[in-house]
Design an enzyme around this catalytic site. Structure first.
Site, PDB file in Angstrom:
ATOM      1  N   LEU A   1       0.844  -1.198   0.000  1.00 21.89           N
ATOM      2  CA  LEU A   1       0.000   0.000   0.000  1.00 21.89           C
ATOM      3  C   LEU A   1       0.882   1.253   0.000  1.00 21.89           C
ATOM      4  O   LEU A   1       1.888   1.295   0.708  1.00 21.89           O
ATOM      5  CB  LEU A   1      -0.876   0.030   1.262  1.00 21.89           C
ATOM      6  CG  LEU A   1      -1.903  -1.100   1.412  1.00 21.89           C
ATOM      7  CD1 LEU A   1      -2.568  -1.030   2.776  1.00 21.89           C
ATOM      8  CD2 LEU A   1      -2.937  -1.022   0.294  1.00 21.89           C
TER       9      LEU A   1
ATOM     10  N   TYR B   1       0.781 -16.235  -8.697  1.00 19.35           N
ATOM     11  CA  TYR B   1       2.137 -16.133  -8.133  1.00 19.35           C
ATOM     12  C   TYR B   1       3.186 -16.053  -9.256  1.00 19.35           C
ATOM     13  O   TYR B   1       4.067 -15.188  -9.252  1.00 19.35           O
ATOM     14  CB  TYR B   1       2.401 -17.339  -7.229  1.00 19.35           C
ATOM     15  CG  TYR B   1       3.740 -17.319  -6.549  1.00 19.35           C
ATOM     16  CD1 TYR B   1       3.931 -16.583  -5.380  1.00 19.35           C
ATOM     17  CD2 TYR B   1       4.825 -18.032  -7.059  1.00 19.35           C
ATOM     18  CE1 TYR B   1       5.171 -16.548  -4.750  1.00 19.35           C
ATOM     19  CE2 TYR B   1       6.062 -18.016  -6.437  1.00 19.35           C
ATOM     20  CZ  TYR B   1       6.228 -17.278  -5.281  1.00 19.35           C
ATOM     21  OH  TYR B   1       7.456 -17.250  -4.656  1.00 19.35           O
TER      22      TYR B   1
HETATM   23  N1  LIG Z   1      10.646 -20.097   0.210  1.00 27.59           N
HETATM   24  C1  LIG Z   1      10.697 -20.416  -1.083  1.00 27.59           C
HETATM   25  O1  LIG Z   1      10.720 -21.589  -1.477  1.00 27.59           O
HETATM   26  C2  LIG Z   1      10.740 -19.314  -2.126  1.00 27.59           C
HETATM   27  C3  LIG Z   1      10.999 -19.680  -3.451  1.00 27.59           C
HETATM   28  C4  LIG Z   1      11.029 -18.698  -4.423  1.00 27.59           C
HETATM   29  C5  LIG Z   1      10.809 -17.373  -4.079  1.00 27.59           C
HETATM   30  N2  LIG Z   1      10.547 -17.039  -2.795  1.00 27.59           N
HETATM   31  C6  LIG Z   1      10.308 -15.616  -2.483  1.00 27.59           C
HETATM   32  O2  LIG Z   1      11.178 -15.177  -1.465  1.00 27.59           O
HETATM   33  C7  LIG Z   1      10.537 -14.170  -0.693  1.00 27.59           C
HETATM   34  C8  LIG Z   1      10.593 -14.568   0.785  1.00 27.59           C
HETATM   35  O3  LIG Z   1      10.011 -15.848   0.919  1.00 27.59           O
HETATM   36  P1  LIG Z   1       9.995 -16.641   2.320  1.00 27.59           P
HETATM   37  O4  LIG Z   1       9.905 -18.076   1.979  1.00 27.59           O
HETATM   38  O5  LIG Z   1      11.067 -16.133   3.201  1.00 27.59           O
HETATM   39  O6  LIG Z   1       8.548 -16.173   2.856  1.00 27.59           O
HETATM   40  P2  LIG Z   1       8.023 -15.961   4.365  1.00 27.59           P
HETATM   41  O7  LIG Z   1       6.526 -16.062   4.286  1.00 27.59           O
HETATM   42  O8  LIG Z   1       8.748 -16.820   5.333  1.00 27.59           O
HETATM   43  O9  LIG Z   1       8.434 -14.445   4.666  1.00 27.59           O
HETATM   44  C9  LIG Z   1       7.852 -13.393   3.960  1.00 27.59           C
HETATM   45  C10 LIG Z   1       7.704 -12.207   4.906  1.00 27.59           C
HETATM   46  O10 LIG Z   1       7.131 -11.142   4.123  1.00 27.59           O
HETATM   47  C11 LIG Z   1       6.151 -10.490   4.897  1.00 27.59           C
HETATM   48  N3  LIG Z   1       5.185  -9.831   4.001  1.00 27.59           N
HETATM   49  C12 LIG Z   1       4.325 -10.400   3.136  1.00 27.59           C
HETATM   50  N4  LIG Z   1       3.598  -9.453   2.520  1.00 27.59           N
HETATM   51  C13 LIG Z   1       4.023  -8.263   3.010  1.00 27.59           C
HETATM   52  C14 LIG Z   1       3.648  -6.910   2.775  1.00 27.59           C
HETATM   53  N5  LIG Z   1       2.661  -6.583   1.917  1.00 27.59           N
HETATM   54  N6  LIG Z   1       4.288  -5.926   3.457  1.00 27.59           N
HETATM   55  C15 LIG Z   1       5.286  -6.238   4.336  1.00 27.59           C
HETATM   56  N7  LIG Z   1       5.665  -7.498   4.617  1.00 27.59           N
HETATM   57  C16 LIG Z   1       5.039  -8.500   3.948  1.00 27.59           C
HETATM   58  C17 LIG Z   1       5.513 -11.613   5.719  1.00 27.59           C
HETATM   59  O11 LIG Z   1       4.836 -11.106   6.882  1.00 27.59           O
HETATM   60  C18 LIG Z   1       6.727 -12.482   6.064  1.00 27.59           C
HETATM   61  O12 LIG Z   1       7.306 -12.133   7.293  1.00 27.59           O
HETATM   62  C19 LIG Z   1       9.123 -14.036  -1.251  1.00 27.59           C
HETATM   63  O13 LIG Z   1       9.079 -12.964  -2.176  1.00 27.59           O
HETATM   64  C20 LIG Z   1       8.913 -15.360  -1.954  1.00 27.59           C
HETATM   65  O14 LIG Z   1       7.956 -15.273  -2.993  1.00 27.59           O
HETATM   66  C21 LIG Z   1      10.507 -17.969  -1.799  1.00 27.59           C
END
Ligand SMILES: NC(=O)c1ccc[n+]([C@@H]2O[C@H](COP(=O)([O-])OP(=O)(O)OC[C@H]3O[C@@H](n4cnc5c(N)ncnc54)[C@H](O)[C@@H]3O)[C@@H](O)[C@H]2O)c1
Length: 268
Positions: free
Chosen positions: A63, A153
Site C-alpha cells: 500500500l 504467483y
Molecule cells: N521459500 C521459497 O521456497 C521461495 C521460493 C522462491 C521465491 N521465494 C520468495 O522469497 C521471498 C521470501 O520468501 P519466504 O519463503 O522467506 O517467505 P516468508 O513467508 O517466510 O516471509 C515473507 C515475509 O514477508 C512479509 N510480508 C508479506 N507481505 C508483506 C507486505 N505486503 N508488506 C510487508 N511485509 C510483507 C511476511 O509477513 C513475512 O514475514 C518471497 O518474495 C517469496 O515469494 C521464496
C-alpha cells in the site's frame, strides 16, 4: 565487512529469506531496516540479529501509505542515506486457473508486484539523488517456467524479473544497478511437504537438496557488494539447477525412449 558503512532496507524481513538477508548484511557491517507487515515479527528478528545497527518497521509495502511510512522511518534511521533495497516481501499462492478469483489475483499482485514497484520507485528516487545504489528484487523460478496452480504467483514473479530488466536500463545511467534473484524451492522451516512431493522435487534438483535461506542471502550479499559492480539487469537463479534440469529423466528412462522415430532406416 563487505557492506561496511552501507544502509539497506529489507522488505519482508521478519522471517525466512528476508530475515537471513538482514542477518548476513548486518554481519558485513551494514545498517539494516527490516520492514514487515507483521511488526512483532520484524522486532523479534531485529532483536535476534542483535547488532545495534538493525532496526524494525511495521509496514504493509503493498500500500502506498505503508511504503511512505517505511521510507520516513528509513530517513529517520539512516539520516537520508539509502544504498541498498532488497525487495523480498511476498506471499505464496496456489490455485487452479479456472478457480482463481479476482480477489485472490489482486491480493497476490498487490503483495508481490505492486509492493516491489512502490518500494523500488521510492528507493530509486533517493539513490538517483545521491548518485547510485543497488536494488535486488526477489523473484522465483515460478516466474521462469510454467507449472500447475501458479497463475497469480508465477505472473507476479515473471513481472518482477521483467521489471528488473527495465529498471536496469532506465536507472543504469543514474548509477543504480538492479538485479533479481530467482530462488527455487527453499526450505525456510515453515512449510512441510509430504514425502512423495519431497522425493519428486529432489529428483528434479541436480544438486540433490532443497535450498536454504543462507543460499539466497549469499547471492543477495554478492549482488549488493562492490564485487558485483558490473552486474545489472540479471536474474540469478538460486535453485540447485532446478530450472536448468526442466523435465528431468534418469539415463535409464531416457534410453528406453525411441530416440529418433523419424529415421526410416531404423527397424525398432
Ligand atoms: N521459500 C521459497 O521456497 C521461495 C521460493 C522462491 C521465491 N521465494 C520468495 O522469497 C521471498 C521470501 O520468501 P519466504 O519463503 O522467506 O517467505 P516468508 O513467508 O517466510 O516471509 C515473507 C515475509 O514477508 C512479509 N510480508 C508479506 N507481505 C508483506 C507486505 N505486503 N508488506 C510487508 N511485509 C510483507 C511476511 O509477513 C513475512 O514475514 C518471497 O518474495 C517469496 O515469494 C521464496
Amino acid at each position: 565487512m563487505r557492506l561496511e558503512g552501507k544502509h539497506a532496507i529489507v522488505t519482508g524481513g521478519g522471517r525466512g529469506i528476508g530475515r537471513e538477508i538482514g542477518r548476513r548484511f548486518a554481519a558485513e557491517g551494514c545498517r539494516v531496516l527490516l520492514a514487515d507487515i507483521d511488526g512483532e515479527r520484524a522486532e523479534a528478528a531485529a532483536a535476534e540479529i542483535g547488532t545495534g545497527g538493525v532496526h524494525a518497521c511495521t509496514a504493509d509495502v503493498g500500500l502506498p501509505e505503508g511504503v511512505r511510512h517505511l521510507f520516513e522511518t528509513a530517513r529517520a534511521c539512516f539520516g537520508g542515506r539509502l544504498d541498498i533495497l532488497i525487495n523480498n516481501a511476498g506471499i505464496a499462492h496456489h490455485g487452479a486457473f479456472l478457480d482463481l478469483t479476482l480477489e485472490d489475483w489482486e491480493r497476490v499482485l498487490r503483495n508481490n508486484l505492486t509492493s516491489a514497484f512502490l518500494c523500488a520507485q521510492a528507493a530509486a528516487r533517493i539513490m538517483a539523488a545521491q548518485g547510485g545504489g543497488r536494488i535486488v528484487n526477489i523473484g522465483s523460478i515460478s516466474g521462469q517456467r510454467g507449472s500447475y496452480g501458479r497463475t497469480a504467483y508465477g505472473v507476479t514473479k515473471a513481472g518482477i524479473h521483467q521489471m528488473t530488466r527495465i529498471m536496469a536500463v532506465e536507472l543504469g545511467p543514474r548509477g543504480i544497478a538492479v538485479n533479481a534473484i530467482a530462488p527455487g524451492p527453499i526450505d525456510t522451516g515453515i512449510t512441510s511437504m509430504g514425502p512423495d512431493q519431497e522425493r519428486r522435487y529432489l529428483e528434479r534438483i541436480p544438486l540433490g537438496r532443497f535450498g536454504l535461506a543462507p543460499d539466497v542471502a549469499g547471492a543477495a550479499l554478492f549482488l549488493a557488494s562492490d564485487e558485483a559492480g558490473y552486474l545489472t539487469g540479471s536474474v540469478v537463479n538460486v535453485d540447485g539447477g532446478f530450472d536448468a534440469a526442466g523435465l528431468i529423466f534418469s539415463y535409464t528412462e531416457l534410453t528406453t525412449v525411441k530416440s529418433d522415430v523419424r529415421d526410416p532406416s531404423r527397424s525398432d
